[in-house]
Design a protein around this motif. Structure first.
Motif, PDB file in Angstrom:
ATOM      1  N   TYR A  15     -19.345 -14.191  23.402  1.00  0.00           N
ATOM      2  CA  TYR A  15     -19.725 -12.796  23.191  1.00  0.00           C
ATOM      3  C   TYR A  15     -21.081 -12.514  23.836  1.00  0.00           C
ATOM      4  O   TYR A  15     -22.089 -13.143  23.484  1.00  0.00           O
ATOM      5  CB  TYR A  15     -19.795 -12.481  21.699  1.00  0.00           C
ATOM      6  N   GLU A  19     -24.041  -6.758  26.779  1.00  0.00           N
ATOM      7  CA  GLU A  19     -22.947  -5.944  27.300  1.00  0.00           C
ATOM      8  C   GLU A  19     -21.899  -5.613  26.245  1.00  0.00           C
ATOM      9  O   GLU A  19     -20.987  -4.826  26.493  1.00  0.00           O
ATOM     10  CB  GLU A  19     -22.289  -6.660  28.481  1.00  0.00           C
ATOM     11  N   LYS A  20     -22.005  -6.290  25.069  1.00  0.00           N
ATOM     12  CA  LYS A  20     -21.086  -6.072  23.956  1.00  0.00           C
ATOM     13  C   LYS A  20     -19.632  -6.245  24.385  1.00  0.00           C
ATOM     14  O   LYS A  20     -18.769  -5.381  24.170  1.00  0.00           O
ATOM     15  CB  LYS A  20     -21.296  -4.683  23.350  1.00  0.00           C
ATOM     16  N   GLN A  21     -19.362  -7.389  24.978  1.00  0.00           N
ATOM     17  CA  GLN A  21     -17.995  -7.705  25.383  1.00  0.00           C
ATOM     18  C   GLN A  21     -17.780  -9.216  25.343  1.00  0.00           C
ATOM     19  O   GLN A  21     -18.734  -9.997  25.372  1.00  0.00           O
ATOM     20  CB  GLN A  21     -17.717  -7.179  26.796  1.00  0.00           C
ATOM     21  N   TRP A  22     -16.503  -9.584  25.256  1.00  0.00           N
ATOM     22  CA  TRP A  22     -16.129 -10.993  25.237  1.00  0.00           C
ATOM     23  C   TRP A  22     -15.781 -11.447  26.651  1.00  0.00           C
ATOM     24  O   TRP A  22     -15.086 -10.741  27.386  1.00  0.00           O
ATOM     25  CB  TRP A  22     -14.918 -11.211  24.326  1.00  0.00           C
TER      26      TRP A  22
END
Length: 418
Positions: A15, A19-22
């Motif tokens: 995580y 960027e708040k993404q996986w």
């Protein structure tokens, strides 16, 4: 021993908080670090020394169903999810190597700041050689005890054959023969033979523990991995769970093959006819200390796979360290190393500076002298024990041949009586 050797790797997602993404990728564990690299770019997004980790947890939240969180110094938190084969397996292995590193090197954070000197590397090499020599001496000592037990058993067999000879002689003698009296046995002789029997059986009940290490144990599939222990005995291998409950015991002659998948991972298998084989796979941070012992005990049954060939490369680099060791040893013994021809220019000045720099401090020299004296004593004791065991093997061979001839002779005499 290189710290870049891969222990294991697992596909997972990391995580990115900014960027708040996986990001899908691969989580790789080495003996001293934990790394995550992205699949698309193959860029290393996370590189954590195990010594900088303060806590490892199993967590889940509204955003993550099943994850592992790694907290490092400075309160930085890393999230790993979609771990395969399972979260528990990855967590157990990472936690095992992290704990073993903290237990073996309580001052890891301080040690990483200052690199090891040549003297410290030499002392570490010699200390490792001393430990391996001590383990080999243990195995040799218990092997000598077993040979002594075999010899006592043969002596007991010889006394029983003497009794059988007297019985056969009485049966072969005619009834009118005046010397055909019943066999007698004095109480002292009976007690002596009983004592010999007890003494002969007692050493077989003793099991010498050569080494015991914590490990991650899996039997059927990797998803069933759990913490446990591997115990190397003189005559067997034992696998226990974390509660010290015995999972399986491999007798030395029952082990069919041992495969070394990496310097930290081995598998042990016992084949059966008509039913499934018994196989265990073990991962341990202490496995590099166990593998040389397994190579001694199971030299014809052990196999190094491709990822484990680095062990041989470590052994091949030993001569380079040995040249440094010979130079230091000559300095300790008061000998002057052979001088080379003077070289001109900048290379000659650098060579002269290297000669003037001491390889070892006085404390390291004294410690190295103590280790060398211990190694010399162990080598002499090992040589004496090997010579004694050679003589014992010769005596056992003669006793077995003599017992075989006596048994054949008694069989012929019994057939005549029948």
């Amino acid at each position: 021993m290189s710290s870049d050797v891969r222990v294991h790797s697992w596909p997972c997602s990391y995580y990115l908080s900014l960027e708040k993404q996986w990001v899908p990728g691969k989580l790789t564990l080495t003996p001293r670090s934990l790394k995550f690299s992205a699949d698309r770019t193959e860029e290393v997004l996370v590189g954590l020394p195990l010594s900088s980790i303060t806590e490892i947890r199993k967590e889940s939240s509204l955003f993550i169903f099943s994850a592992i969180t790694v907290l490092e110094k400075g309160q930085a938190k890393h999230w790993f999810s979609s771990l395969r084969p399972s979260r528990n397996v990855v967590f157990n292995i990472i936690e095992h190597f992290w704990r073993e590193l903290l237990l073996s090197q309580p001052g890891t954070a301080a040690n990483t700041a200052s690199p090891m000197t040549r003297g410290q590397e030499l002392l570490g090499l010699m200390a490792s050689s001393q430990r391996r020599m001590e383990d080999t001496a243990k195995v040799l000592h218990h092997q000598g005890e077993q040979l002594d037990s075999v010899m006592r058993g043969l002596e007991k067999m010889e006394s029983d054959l003497d009794v059988a000879d007297r019985l056969l002689t009485e049966l072969e003698s005619p009834s009118w023969w005046p010397f055909s009296s019943k066999l007698w046995k004095s109480p002292a002789e009976a007690k002596t033979k009983e004592g010999v029997s007890v003494a002969a059986c007692e050493p077989f009940g003793k099991e010498g523990v050569v080494i015991r290490v914590p490990a991650i144990v899996s039997q059927k599939t990797e998803s069933h991995s759990k913490p446990g222990k591997l115990t190397v005995l003189v005559s067997a291998l034992e696998i226990h769970d974390s509660s010290s409950l015995l999972l399986h015991r491999f007798e030395r002659e029952d082990v069919d093959d041992i495969k070394v998948h990496s310097p930290y991972e081995v598998s042990i298998r016992q084949r059966f006819i008509g039913k499934p084989d018994v196989a265990y796979r073990l991962i341990s941070a202490k496995m590099p200390e166990v593998i040389p012992i397994l190579e001694v005990q199971f030299s014809k049954k052990i196999e190094l796979l491709e990822d484990a060939l680095v062990l041989r490369s470590w052994a091949q680099t030993a001569p380079a360290e040995g040249s440094c060791f010979m130079h230091a040893a000559s300095r300790l013994m008061g000998c002057t190393p052979p001088r080379e021809l003077p070289m001109g220019g900048q290379e000659g000045e650098q060579l002269q500076l290297q000669r003037n720099w001491p390889l070892l401090s006085e404390g390291e020299a004294q410690e190295l002298t103590q280790i060398l004296s211990k190694l010399k004593g162990l080598a002499l004791d090992t040589e004496a024990e090997l010579e004694r065991q050679d003589e014992a093997l010769d005596g056992i061979t003669v006793a077995v041949d003599q017992a075989t001839l006596t048994v054949d002779k008694h069989n012929r005499r019994m057939r005549k009586l029948l």
